[in-house]
Scaffold this motif. Sequence first.
Motif, PDB file in Angstrom:
ATOM      1  N   ALA A 140      -2.835   9.628   2.399  1.00 45.99           N
ATOM      2  CA  ALA A 140      -3.247   8.629   1.410  1.00 45.99           C
ATOM      3  C   ALA A 140      -2.992   7.214   1.932  1.00 45.99           C
ATOM      4  N   TYR A 141      -1.862   7.022   2.603  1.00 44.60           N
ATOM      5  CA  TYR A 141      -1.532   5.705   3.151  1.00 44.60           C
ATOM      6  C   TYR A 141      -2.539   5.312   4.236  1.00 44.60           C
TER       7      TYR A 141
ATOM      8  N   ARG B  42     -10.423   3.264   2.287  1.00 43.07           N
ATOM      9  CA  ARG B  42     -11.163   4.407   1.726  1.00 43.07           C
ATOM     10  C   ARG B  42     -10.216   5.308   0.957  1.00 43.07           C
ATOM     11  N   ASP B  43     -10.772   6.317   0.296  1.00 45.29           N
ATOM     12  CA  ASP B  43      -9.965   7.313  -0.405  1.00 45.29           C
ATOM     13  C   ASP B  43      -9.621   8.445   0.560  1.00 45.29           C
ATOM     14  N   ALA B  44      -8.452   9.009   0.384  1.00 42.63           N
ATOM     15  CA  ALA B  44      -8.043  10.150   1.208  1.00 42.63           C
ATOM     16  C   ALA B  44      -8.879  11.368   0.823  1.00 42.63           C
ATOM     17  N   ALA B  45      -9.374  12.067   1.805  1.00 43.08           N
ATOM     18  CA  ALA B  45     -10.161  13.282   1.563  1.00 43.08           C
ATOM     19  C   ALA B  45      -9.206  14.467   1.498  1.00 43.08           C
TER      20      ALA B  45
ATOM     21  N   LEU C 251       0.806  -1.223   0.000  1.00 46.03           N
ATOM     22  CA  LEU C 251       0.000   0.000   0.000  1.00 46.03           C
ATOM     23  C   LEU C 251       0.838   1.271   0.000  1.00 46.03           C
ATOM     24  N   PHE C 252       2.002   1.236   0.618  1.00 40.50           N
ATOM     25  CA  PHE C 252       2.807   2.461   0.734  1.00 40.50           C
ATOM     26  C   PHE C 252       3.188   3.034  -0.641  1.00 40.50           C
ATOM     27  N   PRO C 253       3.663   2.215  -1.585  1.00 40.93           N
ATOM     28  CA  PRO C 253       3.941   2.768  -2.919  1.00 40.93           C
ATOM     29  C   PRO C 253       2.680   3.290  -3.607  1.00 40.93           C
ATOM     30  N   ARG C 254       1.538   2.646  -3.355  1.00 45.07           N
ATOM     31  CA  ARG C 254       0.277   3.131  -3.949  1.00 45.07           C
ATOM     32  C   ARG C 254      -0.093   4.507  -3.402  1.00 45.07           C
ATOM     33  N   ALA C 255       0.207   4.758  -2.143  1.00 41.60           N
ATOM     34  CA  ALA C 255      -0.052   6.093  -1.574  1.00 41.60           C
ATOM     35  C   ALA C 255       0.800   7.128  -2.295  1.00 41.60           C
TER      36      ALA C 255
END
Length: 190
Positions: free
Chosen positions: A149-150, A157-160, A35-39
């Motif tokens: 984002a992470y 969920r998506d980051a707001a 997940l970290f690279p996706r953030a």
Amino acid sequence: LTAMQEGMLFHAELSRGSYFEQFLYPLRGELDVQLFPRAWERVVARHAVLRTAFVRDGLPEPLQAVLRRVELPFEVVDRRGVPEEERAAELDAILRADRARGFEPARAPLLRVALVRWADEEWEMAWSFHHVLLDGWSAARVVGEVAAAYRALRSGRDAALPDPRPFRDFVAWARGADAAEAEAVWRREL
């Protein structure tokens, strides 16, 4: 380009390696390396300047070329077997090798991330980027957005995050500013 970017680009071409920024962040606790690279990718996708290359060939002046999508170089380096007393030298070697790679301003992205794993819940994040993209204040905002984002991805969920103001707006403002007026303002201030 803004005047500051033009100056940085000029000096970077004269002296390879100038304006190379490398920030180090210790990370503790459980870290999801999927997940970290996706953030990071989500933040890069949000900001045009992070997908920018600087082109000059055949042009009267350099221009920013913003790519729709870039692949962020993201490396995970597992060093869990390195004794604690040898970590500083090991990290220094990793950082030196990264600096030696440098950046080619005409090839986006002009940033990359490496995660060095020292123990199951002990990491060092090295973020390298060309200073022509970001200043210190902007870099802090990028890291804050990556953290948001992470956290959002971890919770499913998506980051707001608020929509970013396009960098092109700032470039247009800076290039259209009245130099004489700006000088008068700074003379009064200083």
